[in-house]
Design a protein around this motif. Structure first.
Motif, PDB file in Angstrom:
ATOM      1  N   TYR A 174       5.163 117.859  59.831  1.00  0.00           N
ATOM      2  CA  TYR A 174       4.600 118.223  58.529  1.00  0.00           C
ATOM      3  C   TYR A 174       4.336 117.017  57.639  1.00  0.00           C
ATOM      4  CZ  TYR A 174       9.534 118.044  57.047  1.00  0.00           C
ATOM      5  OH  TYR A 174      10.838 117.652  56.807  1.00  0.00           O
ATOM      6  N   GLN A 175       4.518 115.820  58.189  1.00  0.00           N
ATOM      7  CA  GLN A 175       4.198 114.633  57.398  1.00  0.00           C
ATOM      8  C   GLN A 175       3.699 113.539  58.320  1.00  0.00           C
ATOM      9  OE1 GLN A 175       2.941 113.171  54.613  1.00  0.00           O
ATOM     10  NE2 GLN A 175       4.514 114.443  53.680  1.00  0.00           N
ATOM     11  N   ALA A 176       2.609 112.884  57.918  1.00  0.00           N
ATOM     12  CA  ALA A 176       2.046 111.753  58.659  1.00  0.00           C
ATOM     13  C   ALA A 176       0.996 111.092  57.776  1.00  0.00           C
ATOM     14  CB  ALA A 176       1.415 112.204  59.979  1.00  0.00           C
ATOM     15  N   VAL A 177       0.667 109.864  58.094  1.00  0.00           N
ATOM     16  CA  VAL A 177      -0.356 109.141  57.347  1.00  0.00           C
ATOM     17  C   VAL A 177      -1.713 109.784  57.627  1.00  0.00           C
ATOM     18  CG1 VAL A 177      -1.380 106.897  56.854  1.00  0.00           C
ATOM     19  CG2 VAL A 177       0.986 107.029  57.669  1.00  0.00           C
ATOM     20  N   GLY A 178      -2.371 110.276  56.578  1.00  0.00           N
ATOM     21  CA  GLY A 178      -3.704 110.842  56.729  1.00  0.00           C
ATOM     22  C   GLY A 178      -3.796 112.346  56.662  1.00  0.00           C
ATOM     23  N   ILE A 179      -2.674 113.063  56.718  1.00  0.00           N
ATOM     24  CA  ILE A 179      -2.780 114.524  56.789  1.00  0.00           C
ATOM     25  C   ILE A 179      -2.581 115.205  55.440  1.00  0.00           C
ATOM     26  CG2 ILE A 179      -2.041 114.523  59.188  1.00  0.00           C
ATOM     27  CD1 ILE A 179       0.621 115.716  58.266  1.00  0.00           C
ATOM     28  N   GLY A 180      -2.228 114.451  54.415  1.00  0.00           N
ATOM     29  CA  GLY A 180      -2.056 115.034  53.097  1.00  0.00           C
ATOM     30  C   GLY A 180      -2.647 114.143  52.023  1.00  0.00           C
ATOM     31  N   GLU A 181      -3.020 114.738  50.897  1.00  0.00           N
ATOM     32  CA  GLU A 181      -3.629 113.949  49.825  1.00  0.00           C
ATOM     33  C   GLU A 181      -2.665 112.868  49.340  1.00  0.00           C
ATOM     34  OE1 GLU A 181      -5.624 114.568  45.380  1.00  0.00           O
ATOM     35  OE2 GLU A 181      -5.254 116.291  46.689  1.00  0.00           O
ATOM     36  N   ARG A 182      -1.397 113.199  49.246  1.00  0.00           N
ATOM     37  CA  ARG A 182      -0.381 112.228  48.839  1.00  0.00           C
ATOM     38  C   ARG A 182       0.635 112.077  49.962  1.00  0.00           C
ATOM     39  NH1 ARG A 182       0.440 107.778  45.714  1.00  0.00           N
ATOM     40  NH2 ARG A 182       2.668 107.503  45.265  1.00  0.00           N
ATOM     41  N   LEU A 183       0.760 110.881  50.484  1.00  0.00           N
ATOM     42  CA  LEU A 183       1.673 110.623  51.579  1.00  0.00           C
ATOM     43  C   LEU A 183       3.113 110.583  51.078  1.00  0.00           C
ATOM     44  CD1 LEU A 183       2.328 109.724  54.492  1.00  0.00           C
ATOM     45  CD2 LEU A 183       1.828 107.373  53.765  1.00  0.00           C
ATOM     46  N   GLN A 184       3.964 111.375  51.706  1.00  0.00           N
ATOM     47  CA  GLN A 184       5.387 111.390  51.377  1.00  0.00           C
ATOM     48  C   GLN A 184       6.143 110.574  52.425  1.00  0.00           C
ATOM     49  OE1 GLN A 184       6.617 112.870  48.545  1.00  0.00           O
ATOM     50  NE2 GLN A 184       4.465 113.278  48.070  1.00  0.00           N
ATOM     51  N   LEU A 185       6.744 109.489  51.988  1.00  0.00           N
ATOM     52  CA  LEU A 185       7.487 108.605  52.881  1.00  0.00           C
ATOM     53  C   LEU A 185       8.978 108.720  52.611  1.00  0.00           C
ATOM     54  CD1 LEU A 185       5.229 105.480  52.370  1.00  0.00           C
ATOM     55  CD2 LEU A 185       5.427 106.730  54.529  1.00  0.00           C
ATOM     56  N   ASP A 186       9.758 108.616  53.668  1.00  0.00           N
ATOM     57  CA  ASP A 186      11.201 108.498  53.523  1.00  0.00           C
ATOM     58  C   ASP A 186      11.600 107.050  53.779  1.00  0.00           C
ATOM     59  OD1 ASP A 186      11.988 110.992  52.733  1.00  0.00           O
ATOM     60  OD2 ASP A 186      12.459 111.716  54.749  1.00  0.00           O
ATOM     61  N   GLN A 187      12.704 106.644  53.204  1.00  0.00           N
ATOM     62  CA  GLN A 187      13.192 105.288  53.422  1.00  0.00           C
ATOM     63  C   GLN A 187      14.709 105.251  53.369  1.00  0.00           C
ATOM     64  OE1 GLN A 187      13.524 102.619  49.698  1.00  0.00           O
ATOM     65  NE2 GLN A 187      11.436 103.447  49.592  1.00  0.00           N
TER      66      GLN A 187
END
Length: 236
Positions: A159-172
């Motif tokens: 459900y998260q990856a670069v390019g699949i959503g208007e705003r990228l959600q990153l974990d760190q």
């Protein structure tokens, strides 16, 4: 102390390779990228993410480097979405990514999707990232064990990856290094068939990168396979 990484990628049983990797030993940045969206789309998405990480300027402490990586990935996110809208009739395309940063004893990992970072130290293997997948949520809730998760019919759903959503959600995650660790970054072509115990055994026996990829393919991986191993050169 200088940290050095070696990476290897192979198309495996696929017709093309939609994975990519980055090794910037001098700047302390390593990454594994797994493109999604089919031959042309996945390959291009992975290439766009790789280029964003290969060309970004790194300076300052670990906090500044984290910001630089996050900014580069957000830029890649917009570029991929723009390309899909203009040239591919908005066909889904994107890439999972995991990035390891090390600077003066401090480290951080940034990720989106199910590309992973493992740490091998004191003869023990630990997965530092958590997949952005429904299956990972079931594992975290205690409803699935590792083997059940690997064979789950929705194991490839993210459900998260670069390019699949208007705003990228990153974990760190940020942590300190001791210099005795070795890190393994992998695409899901590796860890979809090799569990933590399998990967620990490979690291314990210092199996080559080619050997790691071969182990995944011998276990039946049907995806592209990519791995990066990072270790400290204590002679520096």
């Amino acid at each position: 102390m200088i940290w050095r990484g070696q990476g290897r990628t192979h198309k495996g049983r696929r017709a093309t390779n939609e994975d990519a990797l980055v090794c910037r030993d001098g700047e302390g940045l390593w990454a594994v990228i797994d493109g999604m969206g089919g031959h042309e789309a996945g390959d291009l998405a992975a290439s766009m993410v790789r280029e964003s990480l290969e060309t970004l300027s790194l300076g300052g402490g670990i906090t500044h480097r984290l910001v630089a990586v996050e900014t580069a990935l957000q830029t890649a996110n917009h570029a991929i979405r723009h390309h899909a809208a203009i040239n591919m009739r908005s066909k889904p395309m994107g890439a999972t990514v995991v990035v390891l940063l090390i600077y003066r004893g401090e480290a951080a990992v940034v990720w989106a999707g199910d590309s992973r970072l493992y740490r091998f130290d004191d003869d023990a293997m630990a997965m530092l990232t958590r997949d952005h997948t429904p299956v990972q949520a079931l594992v975290d809730a205690g409803q699935l064990d590792e083997q059940q998760a690997m064979s789950h019919p929705r194991a490839n759903v993210i459900y998260q990856a670069v390019g699949i959503g208007e705003r990228l959600q990153l974990d760190q995650i940020r942590f300190e290094t001791r210099g005795t660790e070795r890190f393994l970054l992998s695409s899901d072509g590796i860890h979809s068939v090799l569990g933590v115990a399998d990967l620990a055994s490979l690291m314990r026996h210092r199996v080559s990168l080619s050997g790691v990829l071969k182990a995944a393919l011998d276990r039946g991986s049907r995806d592209n396979v990519t791995a990066v191993i990072v270790a400290a050169d204590r002679e520096e």
